[in-house]
Design a protein around this motif. Structure first.
Motif, short mmCIF file in Angstrom:
data_model
loop_
_atom_site.label_atom_id
_atom_site.label_comp_id
_atom_site.label_asym_id
_atom_site.label_seq_id
_atom_site.Cartn_x
_atom_site.Cartn_y
_atom_site.Cartn_z
N SER A 154 -5.25 0.82 -8.48
CA SER A 154 -3.86 0.46 -7.88
C SER A 154 -3.88 0.70 -6.47
O SER A 154 -2.85 0.78 -5.66
CB SER A 154 -2.86 1.30 -8.84
N SER A 155 -5.11 1.32 -5.63
CA SER A 155 -4.90 1.50 -4.49
C SER A 155 -5.25 0.26 -3.55
O SER A 155 -5.64 -0.78 -3.92
CB SER A 155 -5.96 2.53 -3.93
N SER A 156 -4.77 0.25 -2.23
CA SER A 156 -4.61 -0.77 -1.46
C SER A 156 -5.85 -0.66 -0.38
O SER A 156 -5.84 -1.33 0.71
CB SER A 156 -3.32 -0.78 -0.76
N VAL A 157 -7.05 -0.04 -0.67
CA VAL A 157 -8.29 -0.02 0.18
C VAL A 157 -9.31 -0.10 -0.80
O VAL A 157 -9.61 0.26 -1.84
CB VAL A 157 -8.16 1.45 1.09
N ARG A 217 1.24 0.19 2.44
CA ARG A 217 0.94 -0.41 1.12
C ARG A 217 0.69 0.52 0.09
O ARG A 217 -0.22 1.26 0.00
CB ARG A 217 -0.08 -1.48 1.29
N ILE A 218 1.68 0.74 -0.86
CA ILE A 218 1.62 1.64 -1.90
C ILE A 218 1.70 1.17 -3.25
O ILE A 218 2.83 0.55 -3.34
CB ILE A 218 2.65 2.86 -1.53
N GLY A 219 1.11 1.63 -4.48
CA GLY A 219 1.56 1.40 -5.63
C GLY A 219 0.95 -0.38 -6.19
O GLY A 219 -0.02 -0.77 -5.38
N VAL A 220 1.43 -0.79 -7.14
CA VAL A 220 1.09 -2.16 -7.48
C VAL A 220 2.10 -2.86 -7.89
O VAL A 220 3.32 -1.93 -8.36
CB VAL A 220 0.05 -1.77 -8.54
N GLY A 221 2.19 -4.22 -7.86
CA GLY A 221 3.19 -5.06 -8.33
C GLY A 221 3.58 -4.72 -9.66
O GLY A 221 4.98 -4.64 -9.86
N LYS A 222 2.71 -4.66 -10.77
CA LYS A 222 3.14 -4.19 -12.01
C LYS A 222 1.89 -3.43 -12.66
O LYS A 222 0.69 -3.90 -12.33
CB LYS A 222 3.19 -5.47 -12.93
N PHE A 223 2.34 -2.36 -13.25
CA PHE A 223 1.44 -1.36 -13.72
C PHE A 223 1.67 -1.18 -15.33
O PHE A 223 2.49 -0.57 -15.63
CB PHE A 223 1.42 -0.20 -13.10
N PHE A 224 0.78 -2.08 -16.05
CA PHE A 224 1.09 -1.76 -17.55
C PHE A 224 0.25 -0.58 -17.97
O PHE A 224 -0.97 -0.54 -17.71
CB PHE A 224 0.37 -3.03 -18.19
N TYR A 225 0.83 0.11 -19.10
CA TYR A 225 -0.15 1.24 -19.37
C TYR A 225 0.37 1.69 -20.63
O TYR A 225 1.49 1.49 -21.15
CB TYR A 225 -0.09 2.59 -18.49
N GLY A 226 -0.64 2.19 -21.52
CA GLY A 226 -0.33 2.44 -22.83
C GLY A 226 -1.25 1.90 -23.96
O GLY A 226 -2.15 0.82 -23.48
N ILE A 274 -3.85 9.02 -17.34
CA ILE A 274 -4.11 7.74 -17.14
C ILE A 274 -3.28 7.32 -15.98
O ILE A 274 -3.54 6.88 -14.92
CB ILE A 274 -4.06 6.62 -18.13
N LEU A 275 -1.92 7.57 -16.29
CA LEU A 275 -0.62 7.26 -15.26
C LEU A 275 -0.99 8.17 -13.95
O LEU A 275 -0.75 7.57 -12.78
CB LEU A 275 0.76 7.51 -15.94
N THR A 276 -1.35 9.39 -14.06
CA THR A 276 -1.52 10.46 -13.00
C THR A 276 -2.77 9.92 -12.22
O THR A 276 -2.67 9.73 -10.87
CB THR A 276 -1.89 11.84 -13.66
N ASN A 277 -3.90 9.90 -12.86
CA ASN A 277 -5.04 9.41 -12.11
C ASN A 277 -5.38 7.93 -11.53
O ASN A 277 -5.55 7.81 -10.38
CB ASN A 277 -6.49 9.43 -13.07
N LEU A 278 -4.40 7.03 -12.23
CA LEU A 278 -4.68 5.60 -11.85
C LEU A 278 -3.52 5.34 -10.88
O LEU A 278 -3.78 4.21 -10.01
CB LEU A 278 -4.70 4.66 -12.99
N LEU A 279 -2.60 5.92 -11.06
CA LEU A 279 -1.34 5.43 -10.09
C LEU A 279 -0.76 6.52 -9.37
O LEU A 279 -0.62 6.28 -8.18
CB LEU A 279 -0.18 4.69 -11.22
N HIS A 280 -0.40 7.63 -9.90
CA HIS A 280 0.45 8.77 -9.06
C HIS A 280 -0.49 9.14 -7.97
O HIS A 280 -0.19 9.29 -6.76
CB HIS A 280 0.67 9.94 -10.06
N THR A 281 -1.87 9.29 -8.35
CA THR A 281 -2.73 9.72 -7.16
C THR A 281 -2.98 8.58 -6.08
O THR A 281 -3.21 9.13 -4.95
CB THR A 281 -4.26 9.84 -7.79
N SER A 282 -2.88 7.25 -6.21
CA SER A 282 -3.03 6.27 -5.37
C SER A 282 -1.57 6.41 -4.43
O SER A 282 -1.84 5.95 -3.21
CB SER A 282 -3.18 4.96 -5.67
N VAL A 283 -0.71 6.90 -5.17
CA VAL A 283 0.78 6.88 -4.09
C VAL A 283 0.22 8.01 -3.18
O VAL A 283 0.73 7.72 -1.94
CB VAL A 283 2.00 7.33 -5.05
N VAL A 284 -0.26 9.03 -3.39
CA VAL A 284 -0.76 10.21 -2.50
C VAL A 284 -1.63 9.40 -1.67
O VAL A 284 -1.31 9.66 -0.16
CB VAL A 284 -1.13 11.30 -3.25
#
Length: 358
Positions: free
Chosen positions: A130-133, A11-20, A236-246
């Motif tokens: 955005s993480s799944s845990v 389980r990776i990512g989020v259904g929709k990720f709005f940012y900006g 924000i994109l890095t900390n909140l989404l890209h990191t959760s992918v890792v």
């Protein structure tokens, strides 16, 4: 994830990720999409901040949220109580607003109640939105393991303007929580291509390298200048989404995690002493230990320390509120060896690494 396993379930990512800037305006339509009646879980400062921004749109759409201001622990007890609350009030989904504690709690409530979930992070301190845990604690603040979500977060709305108003220490904490991924993932390995390791680990390594390079390169500038840096949205994109992918791909991957192992030990054994410290502030100190254990050049470690000092992050145990006594160091070492899959033979190397934060 191995070939002999019956199937993989990631389980990776989020259904929709709005940012900006201004993307909080998307919240009303998303609320309506999930039935229009959320149970809102958030902190006493951030919840009014966000709800005031959407008040007119909510009123025009006939949305009447059930709002619960939460100041307690992110515990299973609270999650069960709010689950019952949501059901009794006919709520159709969960809306989490705030930082790590409230968002993890909202995720756990949604999991227990089998409801959809929208998160609105108000800082970039962790990838929790955005993480799944769900990282859980007992009501007294000590760690209580984690709860795996049954599915990804449905929607995350990360408004740059809102997040930019958070204290600078949350930004610094988030930057180093993300920076920690690389030294933890590539511990004691030589990964030059996908042929050197499992594909999951290679994905972790490639992504964490990108995160590390970007944040080490731009982190201080964004910390100093905020929105004026022109890179706040990228952080924000890095900390909140890209990191959760890792983090998602790290599940099941054999990685040493001294930075996050230190965090877990501190929360368990020095709960009161470090209660004022943020997740990423403790992890940042663990990065220095991990780099030394990884046998990185001292100049390299000193550069990372200088970046931490620039961001006013703690660089010693004492700055966490922990006396650097022999007894306390033994507590840390005795926890970290089994928790991070080290052996007694690694103890001298770990003791040497710990000296980086004394």
């Amino acid at each position: 994830m191995n070939d002999h396993a019956p199937f993989a379930n990631i389980r990776i990512g989020v259904g929709k990720f709005f940012y900006g800037s201004g993307c909080i305006k998307a919240l009303t339509n998303e609320v309506l999409r999930f039935g229009g009646r959320p149970l809102v879980i958030g902190g006493p400062t951030t919840t009014p901040l966000v709800l005031n921004l959407v008040q007119d749109d909510f009123s025009a759409a006939g949305i009447t949220p059930v709002v619960r201001i939460h100041t307690g622990a992110c515990s299973r007890n609270w999650a069960e109580a709010y689950k019952k609350d949501a059901i009794e009030h006919g709520c159709t989904f969960i809306l989490g607003i705030g930082g790590g504690k409230c968002l993890d709690l909202a995720k756990c409530i949604a999991t227990f109640a089998n409801m959809d979930l929208i998160t609105v992070p108000t800082s970039a301190a962790t990838c929790v939105a955005s993480s799944s845990v769900c990282i859980m604690y007992h009501d007294d603040g000590t760690p209580d393991g984690s709860v795996a979500m049954s599915k990804e977060v449905d929607v995350c709305i990360a408004d740059t303007q809102i997040i930019a108003t958070a204290p600078k220490r949350t930004l610094a904490a988030g930057i180093f929580d993300s920076i920690a991924k690389l030294p933890e993932v590539v511990h004691n390995t030589n990964i030059n291509s996908y042929l050197d390791c499992d594909l999951e680990k290679y994905i972790c390594a490639v992504n964490s390298k990108g995160i590390y390079d970007f944040l080490v390169g731009e982190g201080a500038h964004v910390y100093d200048e905020g929105l004026a840096s022109g890179r706040m949205t990228d952080v924000i994109l890095t900390n909140l989404l890209h990191t959760s992918v890792v983090s998602g791909f790290s599940c099941g991957v054999n990685q040493l995690a001294l930075a996050h192992g230190l965090y877990d030990c501190v929360r368990r054994s020095f709960t009161k002493e470090a209660s004022h410290m943020l997740h990423g502030e403790i992890v940042a100190l663990g990065v220095l230990i991990q780099l030394k254990f990884n046998q990185m050049d001292q100049a390299y470690i000193d550069n990372v320390r200088a970046l931490m000092q620039h961001m006013n992050l703690p660089t010693t145990l004492e700055k966490l509120g922990i006396e650097p006594s022999r007894k306390n160091c033994e507590v840390l070492i005795d926890y970290l060896i089994p928790a991070t899959s080290l052996s007694e033979a690694d103890k001298p190397r770990l003791e040497a690494a710990l000296k980086e934060v004394l």
